[in-house]
Design a protein around this motif. Structure first.
Motif, PDB file in Angstrom:
ATOM      1  N   LYS A 192       0.815  -1.219   0.000  1.00 39.53           N
ATOM      2  CA  LYS A 192       0.000   0.000   0.000  1.00 39.53           C
ATOM      3  C   LYS A 192       0.846   1.267   0.000  1.00 39.53           C
ATOM      4  O   LYS A 192       0.505   2.252  -0.658  1.00 39.53           O
ATOM      5  CB  LYS A 192      -0.942   0.000   1.212  1.00 39.53           C
ATOM      6  N   TRP A 195       2.049   1.983  -3.434  1.00 41.80           N
ATOM      7  CA  TRP A 195       0.967   2.469  -4.278  1.00 41.80           C
ATOM      8  C   TRP A 195       0.560   3.895  -3.906  1.00 41.80           C
ATOM      9  O   TRP A 195       0.159   4.686  -4.769  1.00 41.80           O
ATOM     10  CB  TRP A 195      -0.245   1.537  -4.201  1.00 41.80           C
ATOM     11  N   GLN A 199       0.303   7.007  -6.512  1.00 41.29           N
ATOM     12  CA  GLN A 199      -0.844   7.910  -6.632  1.00 41.29           C
ATOM     13  C   GLN A 199      -0.431   9.359  -6.369  1.00 41.29           C
ATOM     14  O   GLN A 199      -0.892  10.274  -7.052  1.00 41.29           O
ATOM     15  CB  GLN A 199      -1.940   7.458  -5.661  1.00 41.29           C
ATOM     16  N   GLY A 217      -3.686   4.014  -1.526  1.00 42.10           N
ATOM     17  CA  GLY A 217      -2.786   2.879  -1.672  1.00 42.10           C
ATOM     18  C   GLY A 217      -3.445   1.645  -2.254  1.00 42.10           C
ATOM     19  O   GLY A 217      -2.872   0.555  -2.212  1.00 42.10           O
ATOM     20  N   PRO A 219      -4.867   0.134  -5.767  1.00 36.87           N
ATOM     21  CA  PRO A 219      -4.876   0.402  -7.205  1.00 36.87           C
ATOM     22  C   PRO A 219      -6.183   0.002  -7.872  1.00 36.87           C
ATOM     23  O   PRO A 219      -6.298  -1.062  -8.474  1.00 36.87           O
ATOM     24  CB  PRO A 219      -3.711  -0.460  -7.721  1.00 36.87           C
ATOM     25  N   THR A 223      -6.739   4.533 -10.563  1.00 41.21           N
ATOM     26  CA  THR A 223      -5.281   4.423 -10.628  1.00 41.21           C
ATOM     27  C   THR A 223      -4.859   3.806 -11.955  1.00 41.21           C
ATOM     28  O   THR A 223      -3.913   4.275 -12.601  1.00 41.21           O
ATOM     29  CB  THR A 223      -4.741   3.559  -9.467  1.00 41.21           C
ATOM     30  N   VAL A 241      -1.976  -1.171 -14.629  1.00 45.05           N
ATOM     31  CA  VAL A 241      -1.726  -1.981 -13.439  1.00 45.05           C
ATOM     32  C   VAL A 241      -1.704  -3.452 -13.838  1.00 45.05           C
ATOM     33  O   VAL A 241      -2.596  -3.924 -14.537  1.00 45.05           O
ATOM     34  CB  VAL A 241      -2.810  -1.730 -12.372  1.00 45.05           C
ATOM     35  N   PRO A 248      -3.663  -4.362  -3.243  1.00 48.30           N
ATOM     36  CA  PRO A 248      -2.359  -3.708  -3.102  1.00 48.30           C
ATOM     37  C   PRO A 248      -1.202  -4.529  -3.652  1.00 48.30           C
ATOM     38  O   PRO A 248      -0.168  -3.984  -4.010  1.00 48.30           O
ATOM     39  CB  PRO A 248      -2.226  -3.515  -1.588  1.00 48.30           C
ATOM     40  N   ARG A 257       7.132   2.797 -13.584  1.00 47.91           N
ATOM     41  CA  ARG A 257       7.212   3.276 -12.207  1.00 47.91           C
ATOM     42  C   ARG A 257       8.406   4.192 -12.004  1.00 47.91           C
ATOM     43  O   ARG A 257       8.285   5.273 -11.428  1.00 47.91           O
ATOM     44  CB  ARG A 257       7.296   2.083 -11.250  1.00 47.91           C
TER      45      ARG A 257
END
Length: 270
Positions: A192, A195, A199, A217, A219, A223, A241, A248, A257
């Motif tokens: 989390k 994530w 975000q 946190g 997704p 997201t 994703v 998570p 990323r």
């Protein structure tokens, strides 16, 4: 051609500093694993750590090894190694400390001598990113050594599979990619807190891609939409994703990323 020092500068994250004796201190926990063909394990492959921004490139490298039929046969072969060049205190850090190079079968590839088939050398040297940069180069005086030859931004555009002879239609390359896909999703699983960073980074972009959404946190669909929008904005393959939404432990493509965090930090600083 990217100089060795330019590669060190482009991928500094793993090298945290130096000891009082002048040896590097490294954090290889940021690395991701790629399977290379090898006779050292009954499965026919060994898993080596590489820099996250370089994962797709090294997957292509390993796929070409499979196509040509060249295996890692010596345990001294490897990628991540926290050392200076020639182990000299206060010397220049090895690219292996930056997780940006591989040594192939050192006893068979000493100096200018090599047992690497010309076809392998040619095919590895032909791998390019979608921006047109050569992904790798081999040192003429150290033939065991292959190193990354382009920047994170270039790698983030993806590997141009048309530059891999047989790679677009070859069973070996396609099956190799599919074999690794499940590994990537599990290896790149994110908690989390990670994530939340994603975000937050999406909100920090200009213009923001996650505006007004909750930093929870988890997704979910918002997201995923924002991640895909970022990949499209940066001319990356739109993967979004990976894994099950709203969990998570879902993952994210490493190049996406890394570029997201770098870009968001730049926006915050400006």
């Amino acid at each position: 051609m990217l100089s060795s020092q330019a590669v060190r500068d482009a991928y500094p994250e793993a090298v945290l500093g130096r000891t009082s004796q002048g040896h590097p201190k490294c954090d290889f926990s940021i690395g991701v694993r790629v399977g290379f063909p090898s006779t050292l394990h009954p499965s026919g492959e060994i898993s080596l750590l590489v820099h996250p921004a370089q994962q797709e490139a090294w997957m292509a490298f390993a796929a070409v090894m499979r196509i040509v039929g060249y295996d890692i046969r010596e345990s001294a072969s490897g990628t991540a190694n926290c050392r200076n060049i020639d182990q000299k205190p206060f010397g220049t850090t090895s690219l292996h400390a930056h997780m940006s190079a591989i040594d192939l079968n050192p006893s068979k590839n000493k100096g200018a001598n090599t047992d690497q088939p010309p076809e392998l050398v040619a095919r590895l040297g032909a791998i390019r990113t979608k921006r047109g940069d050569h992904a790798f180069r081999n040192l003429s005086d150290d033939r065991m050594h292959w190193q990354i030859n382009c920047t994170p931004a270039s790698l983030a555009t993806g590997i141009d599979r048309s530059t891999i002879p047989g790679g677009t239609v070859g069973v070996e390359f396609v099956s190799g990619m599919s074999v690794f896909r499940s590994t990537i999703e599990s290896e790149e699983a994110m908690d989390k807190e990670t994530w939340k960073r994603v975000q937050t980074a999406l909100q920090a972009l200009a213009p923001p891609l996650y505006k007004g959404k909750s930093i929870d946190g988890i997704p979910g669909a918002n997201t995923n939409t924002a991640v895909r929008a970022f990949e499209k904005r940066m001319n990356l393959t739109e993967r979004g994703v990976m894994g099950t939404l709203r969990k998570p432990e879902s993952g994210m493509w490493p190049a996406t990323r890394e570029l997201l965090f770098i870009t968001a930090l730049g926006k915050k600083a400006s």
